[in-house]
Design an enzyme around this catalytic site. Structure first.
Site, PDB file in Angstrom:
ATOM      1  N   GLU A 283       0.790  -1.229   0.000  1.00  0.00           N
ATOM      2  CA  GLU A 283       0.000   0.000   0.000  1.00  0.00           C
ATOM      3  C   GLU A 283       0.824   1.282   0.000  1.00  0.00           C
ATOM      4  O   GLU A 283       0.439   2.259   0.663  1.00  0.00           O
ATOM      5  CB  GLU A 283      -0.926  -0.027   1.215  1.00  0.00           C
ATOM      6  CG  GLU A 283      -0.223   0.023   2.597  1.00  0.00           C
ATOM      7  CD  GLU A 283       0.146  -1.329   3.183  1.00  0.00           C
ATOM      8  OE1 GLU A 283       0.342  -2.291   2.416  1.00  0.00           O
ATOM      9  OE2 GLU A 283       0.237  -1.425   4.414  1.00  0.00           O
ATOM     10  N   HIS A 307      -8.040  -3.941  -1.439  1.00  0.00           N
ATOM     11  CA  HIS A 307      -7.286  -4.078  -0.186  1.00  0.00           C
ATOM     12  C   HIS A 307      -6.268  -2.944  -0.027  1.00  0.00           C
ATOM     13  O   HIS A 307      -6.239  -2.257   0.997  1.00  0.00           O
ATOM     14  CB  HIS A 307      -6.600  -5.451  -0.155  1.00  0.00           C
ATOM     15  CG  HIS A 307      -5.810  -5.688   1.096  1.00  0.00           C
ATOM     16  ND1 HIS A 307      -6.332  -6.327   2.197  1.00  0.00           N
ATOM     17  CD2 HIS A 307      -4.552  -5.332   1.444  1.00  0.00           C
ATOM     18  CE1 HIS A 307      -5.422  -6.367   3.153  1.00  0.00           C
ATOM     19  NE2 HIS A 307      -4.328  -5.767   2.723  1.00  0.00           N
ATOM     20  N   GLU A 308      -5.451  -2.750  -1.058  1.00  0.00           N
ATOM     21  CA  GLU A 308      -4.398  -1.719  -0.937  1.00  0.00           C
ATOM     22  C   GLU A 308      -5.011  -0.327  -0.859  1.00  0.00           C
ATOM     23  O   GLU A 308      -4.512   0.547  -0.157  1.00  0.00           O
ATOM     24  CB  GLU A 308      -3.389  -1.833  -2.087  1.00  0.00           C
ATOM     25  CG  GLU A 308      -2.743  -3.222  -2.263  1.00  0.00           C
ATOM     26  CD  GLU A 308      -2.258  -3.866  -0.974  1.00  0.00           C
ATOM     27  OE1 GLU A 308      -1.934  -3.136  -0.019  1.00  0.00           O
ATOM     28  OE2 GLU A 308      -2.224  -5.117  -0.914  1.00  0.00           O
ATOM     29  N   HIS A 311      -6.136   0.456   2.634  1.00  0.00           N
ATOM     30  CA  HIS A 311      -5.037   0.891   3.502  1.00  0.00           C
ATOM     31  C   HIS A 311      -4.871   2.414   3.488  1.00  0.00           C
ATOM     32  O   HIS A 311      -4.254   2.971   4.398  1.00  0.00           O
ATOM     33  CB  HIS A 311      -3.714   0.265   3.053  1.00  0.00           C
ATOM     34  CG  HIS A 311      -3.429  -1.086   3.644  1.00  0.00           C
ATOM     35  ND1 HIS A 311      -3.386  -1.315   5.007  1.00  0.00           N
ATOM     36  CD2 HIS A 311      -3.144  -2.277   3.063  1.00  0.00           C
ATOM     37  CE1 HIS A 311      -3.081  -2.591   5.223  1.00  0.00           C
ATOM     38  NE2 HIS A 311      -2.928  -3.204   4.053  1.00  0.00           N
ATOM     39  N   GLU A 330      -3.896  -4.620   9.253  1.00  0.00           N
ATOM     40  CA  GLU A 330      -4.371  -5.616   8.285  1.00  0.00           C
ATOM     41  C   GLU A 330      -5.784  -6.119   8.577  1.00  0.00           C
ATOM     42  O   GLU A 330      -6.536  -6.417   7.645  1.00  0.00           O
ATOM     43  CB  GLU A 330      -3.376  -6.777   8.176  1.00  0.00           C
ATOM     44  CG  GLU A 330      -1.990  -6.364   7.657  1.00  0.00           C
ATOM     45  CD  GLU A 330      -2.001  -5.725   6.272  1.00  0.00           C
ATOM     46  OE1 GLU A 330      -2.999  -5.862   5.525  1.00  0.00           O
ATOM     47  OE2 GLU A 330      -0.990  -5.063   5.936  1.00  0.00           O
ATOM     48  N   ASP A 387       9.038 -10.863   9.300  1.00  0.00           N
ATOM     49  CA  ASP A 387       8.845 -11.613   8.052  1.00  0.00           C
ATOM     50  C   ASP A 387       8.632 -13.098   8.314  1.00  0.00           C
ATOM     51  O   ASP A 387       8.020 -13.795   7.509  1.00  0.00           O
ATOM     52  CB  ASP A 387      10.058 -11.441   7.120  1.00  0.00           C
ATOM     53  CG  ASP A 387      10.127 -10.035   6.541  1.00  0.00           C
ATOM     54  OD1 ASP A 387       9.069  -9.374   6.452  1.00  0.00           O
ATOM     55  OD2 ASP A 387      11.238  -9.591   6.188  1.00  0.00           O
ATOM     56  N   TYR A 395      -4.837 -10.620   9.689  1.00  0.00           N
ATOM     57  CA  TYR A 395      -5.826 -10.287   8.667  1.00  0.00           C
ATOM     58  C   TYR A 395      -7.198 -10.849   9.041  1.00  0.00           C
ATOM     59  O   TYR A 395      -8.189 -10.142   9.103  1.00  0.00           O
ATOM     60  CB  TYR A 395      -5.426 -10.888   7.309  1.00  0.00           C
ATOM     61  CG  TYR A 395      -4.206 -10.293   6.662  1.00  0.00           C
ATOM     62  CD1 TYR A 395      -2.932 -10.619   7.130  1.00  0.00           C
ATOM     63  CD2 TYR A 395      -4.303  -9.431   5.577  1.00  0.00           C
ATOM     64  CE1 TYR A 395      -1.794 -10.095   6.531  1.00  0.00           C
ATOM     65  CE2 TYR A 395      -3.160  -8.901   4.971  1.00  0.00           C
ATOM     66  CZ  TYR A 395      -1.920  -9.238   5.448  1.00  0.00           C
ATOM     67  OH  TYR A 395      -0.799  -8.722   4.860  1.00  0.00           O
TER      68      TYR A 395
HETATM   69  N1  BES Z   1       0.906  -4.486   3.702  1.00  0.00           N
HETATM   70  C1  BES Z   1       0.634  -5.745   3.121  1.00  0.00           C
HETATM   71  C2  BES Z   1       1.857  -6.442   2.613  1.00  0.00           C
HETATM   72  C3  BES Z   1       2.933  -6.636   3.660  1.00  0.00           C
HETATM   73  C4  BES Z   1       2.623  -7.015   4.956  1.00  0.00           C
HETATM   74  C5  BES Z   1       4.241  -6.460   3.318  1.00  0.00           C
HETATM   75  C6  BES Z   1       3.639  -7.184   5.892  1.00  0.00           C
HETATM   76  C7  BES Z   1       5.243  -6.635   4.258  1.00  0.00           C
HETATM   77  C8  BES Z   1       4.939  -7.002   5.543  1.00  0.00           C
HETATM   78  C9  BES Z   1      -0.389  -5.641   1.981  1.00  0.00           C
HETATM   79  O1  BES Z   1      -1.364  -4.689   2.185  1.00  0.00           O
HETATM   80  C10 BES Z   1      -1.110  -6.961   1.890  1.00  0.00           C
HETATM   81  O2  BES Z   1      -1.746  -7.318   2.845  1.00  0.00           O
HETATM   82  N2  BES Z   1      -1.033  -7.644   0.751  1.00  0.00           N
HETATM   83  C11 BES Z   1      -1.746  -8.870   0.515  1.00  0.00           C
HETATM   84  C12 BES Z   1      -2.938  -8.556  -0.357  1.00  0.00           C
HETATM   85  C13 BES Z   1      -4.134  -9.404  -0.115  1.00  0.00           C
HETATM   86  C14 BES Z   1      -4.549  -9.495   1.322  1.00  0.00           C
HETATM   87  C15 BES Z   1      -5.296  -8.917  -0.963  1.00  0.00           C
HETATM   88  C16 BES Z   1      -0.805  -9.837  -0.197  1.00  0.00           C
HETATM   89  O3  BES Z   1       0.294  -9.432  -0.553  1.00  0.00           O
HETATM   90  O4  BES Z   1      -1.138 -10.990  -0.353  1.00  0.00           O
HETATM   91 ZN    ZN Z   2      -2.666  -5.239   3.736  1.00  0.00          ZN
END
Ligand code: BES
Ligand code: ZN
Length: 615
Positions: A283, A307-308, A311, A330, A387, A395
């Site tokens: 995001e 989703h993004e 955010h 999330e 990570d 979520y």
């Molecule tokens: N912010 C996250 C991605 C993220 C989280 C990167 C933690 C690094 C550390 C992003 O908004 C996300 O949740 N992406 C999901 C999208 C999905 C839930 C629609 C993904 O990448 O799968």
């Molecule tokens: Zn997210």
């Protein structure tokens, strides 16, 4: 010293950075960035001042007015593998300081692609992924979301390339000789080379460091709405497909504004990255980053964008104070995403997403059965690599918590509550207690109706969580249960299924089946050849777990063409987890050694952890 954040060396007695001014010289041949970082504090400070760094070499630290060196140390001498090193500078009545530094090939936020690794194969490409704690591998900073920082940046890049950032693009111009704009990042001879150009950017809203982002490459774009443009590598076919996929963006922004209040970031642009991008979406404000795997002409591209986009309110306006409260980002965003999906695609589609999420939650709780701490919403992450514990818990359990509150007080009241929550805390970084206090103050008696402590501090899935109520959801889950009894769905039953229906079906099958059953299912529905990676990976995971080795070729191909961790994690895990997997383990190690260079450093680390654990 007292810590403000378990993932940062930031000292609670030091002022938090309010502004950063960057000069960055991109050196593609050596895959490094020479950086000058001017840090501004809200007050003057004397004595030690601590910043986070990781894989950086620090050339010098300077007083910005006199350009005289300031003393500094880096500790610990052997960098922590996850948190890096703290850069401790001795200030005397300073409110500003300049740090001259250089990234290294192992800077974890950056993926450098050589021309052959790009779509057009003509120019190199580099991009960032800073969440959760990788910004410190680009420039020194107080790398905690408790800090909210405005920034400007001068990106000095080769003239043939184009830069985008999580900021407003202000100017593209020739470098100015003798103006000092390199600010020590490099000599004027480099900064002002004939083949160089400077792109200027400005981010006027205060953001946490993890939202800092750029990409540099041979980029093109298409407008997809009055405030939205989609960027990608300049290949007409890719750009056209992306423009089609994201044509509904403006409609979604309007739905978001109706539900959550004004869109405060002016523009909402999208960047489609190379397939090695480690996430589905990120995001970054004003410039969302997306995996190209979402471009497949069905509902899922819009889901990731929803989703993004969500955010923009939950995450970017209101930010988790530390990663221990990541569910505030999330969980809220998953709830908001589904409200947008419901408005633009209908209740059935939203219910399907809730159902896919429910199974994801159940599986994630199972994954952490030996470490239930990470099944809580509010987690203790002392010494933990964010990570490594990334999962669907924040979520989906976060979504379930908010949905539970919605059921309790009714949608109209909950909608009012969310609007007020956003208006109250925008541009602030908050923790779980702040949310709970606001909830109790605005919904009197809620603590007597919902066990708030169990939801936020308890492990596992609370008894008042629930699966969605929807006929297609129920139908698909019962078809999956019938597979266990040996019945495959008939053609007429799956005739109108898209990727998400298959995804839900496959996820609800047993973890493993008879190899012959997996083969029979695939012979009928060709799931292993699906263009939809969600479907393909779910099937391949089932096939591997069912010891069906016929698909090694397809698995290898998949692991070499995409770097999205959502696909790498389950495939590598299915290969190496469990007994009697010698052949799979050898295969996984070989494929990883051949594919590693194509993965983003964060994905490399995650796969290495999986292999280390089981091989
Ligand atoms: N912010 C996250 C991605 C993220 C989280 C990167 C933690 C690094 C550390 C992003 O908004 C996300 O949740 N992406 C999901 C999208 C999905 C839930 C629609 C993904 O990448 O799968
Ligand atoms: Zn997210």
């Amino acid at each position: 010293m007292a810590a403000v954040d378990p993932h940062s060396f930031t000292d609670s007695t030091h002022p938090l950075t309010t502004h950063i001014s960057l000069s960055l010289y991109f050196d593609f041949p050596s895959s490094t960035i020479l950086a000058s970082t001017l840090i501004s504090l809200p007050t003057t400070h004397s004595g030690p001042f601590t910043l986070d760094t990781r894989s950086l070499s620090i050339t010098s630290v300077l007083d910005p007015t006199t350009l005289t060196p300031l003393p500094f140390t880096l500790t610990p001498p052997i960098p922590h593998p996850v948190f890096g090193q703290s850069l401790i500078i001795t200030l005397s009545n300073h409110s500003q300081v300049i740090i001259i530094s250089k990234t290294s090939a192992s800077s974890s936020a950056l993926q450098w692609l050589s021309p052959p690794q790009t779509f057009n194969q003509a120019f190199p490409f580099v991009y960032t992924q800073c969440q959760s704690i990788h910004a410190r591998s680009i420039f020194p900073c107080q790398d905690t979301p408790a800090a909210r920082i405005r920034y400007d940046a001068k990106l000095n890049i080769p003239r043939q390339l184009f830069a985008v950032m999580s900021a407003r693009h202000v100017d593209r111009r020739a470098p100015v000789v003798g103006s000092g704009e390199a600010r020590g990042a490099c000599d004027d001879s480099l900064w002002c080379g004939d083949d160089r150009v400077v792109d200027d950017f400005l981010m006027e809203q205060p953001i946490p460091p993890y939202l800092f982002a750029f990409a540099v490459g041979e980029l093109g774009f298409r407008d997809v709405g009055p405030r939205s443009r989609v960027y990608s590598e300049a290949a007409p076919a890719v750009l056209d497909a992306a423009a089609r996929e994201f044509a509904g963006t403006e409609d979604m922004i309007r739905v978001g504004e109706k539900l959550f209040g004004p869109y405060d970031w002016e523009r909402f642009d999208l960047l489609v990255l190379p397939p090695s991008f480690p996430y589905g979406g990120m995001e970054n404000p004003r410039m969302v980053f997306l995996t190209p795997t979402v471009i497949k002409g069905d509902a899922t591209g819009a889901q990731v964008v929803a989703h993004e986009l969500a955010h923009s309110w939950t995450g970017n306006l209101i930010t988790n104070k530390t990663n221990e409260h990541f569910w505030l980002n999330e969980g809220f965003t998953t709830y908001a995403e589904r409200r947008i999906v419901e408005a633009v695609q209908g209740e059935d589609r939203a219910a399907l997403n809730i159902g896919i999420g429910w199974k994801g939650l159940v599986d994630a709780v199972e994954r952490f059965k030996d470490n239930m701490e990470f099944t809580k919403l509010k987690t203790n992450q002392e010494g933990v690599d964010p990570d490594e514990i990334y999962s669907e818990i924040p979520y989906e359990k976060g979504f379930q918590f908010l949905w539970r509150i919605e059921r309790q007080i009714g949608r109209p009241a909950f909608d009012e509550f969310i609007k007020k929550y956003i208006a109250t805390f925008k541009f602030q970084s908050i923790d779980t207690d702040t949310f709970l206090n606001f909830l109790k103050a605005n919904v009197p008696g809620i603590e007597n109706q919902i066990d708030l402590k169990l939801w936020t501090e308890g492990i596992g899935i609370p008894p008042d969580a629930m699966e969605p109520v929807s006929s297609i959801y129920t139908k698909i889950v019962s078809l999956a249960n019938e597979f266990k009894l040996g019945r495959m769905p008939r053609e007429d039953e799956v005739a109108d299924w898209h990727g998400q229906e298959w995804e839900l079906y496959l996820e609800n099958l047993p973890k493993y089946v008879e190899a012959s059953q997996a083969l029979a299912l695939d012979a009928r529905y060709r799931l292993s050849e699906s263009k939809d990676y969600e479907v393909k990976v779910a099937f391949l995971q089932l096939a591997i777990a069912s010891k069906c080795r016929d698909y090694f070729g397809e698995v290898e191909k998949t692991l070499k063409e995409v770097g999205r961790m959502k696909y790498l994690r389950p495939l590598y895990t299915a290969l190496v987890q469990g007994a009697g997997k010698d052949e799979e383990k050898i295969f996984a190690k070989r494929v990883f050694s051949e594919a590693r260079d194509c993965y983003h450093p964060i994905a490399q680390g995650v796969v290495e952890t999986i292999l280390r654990k089981y091989v």
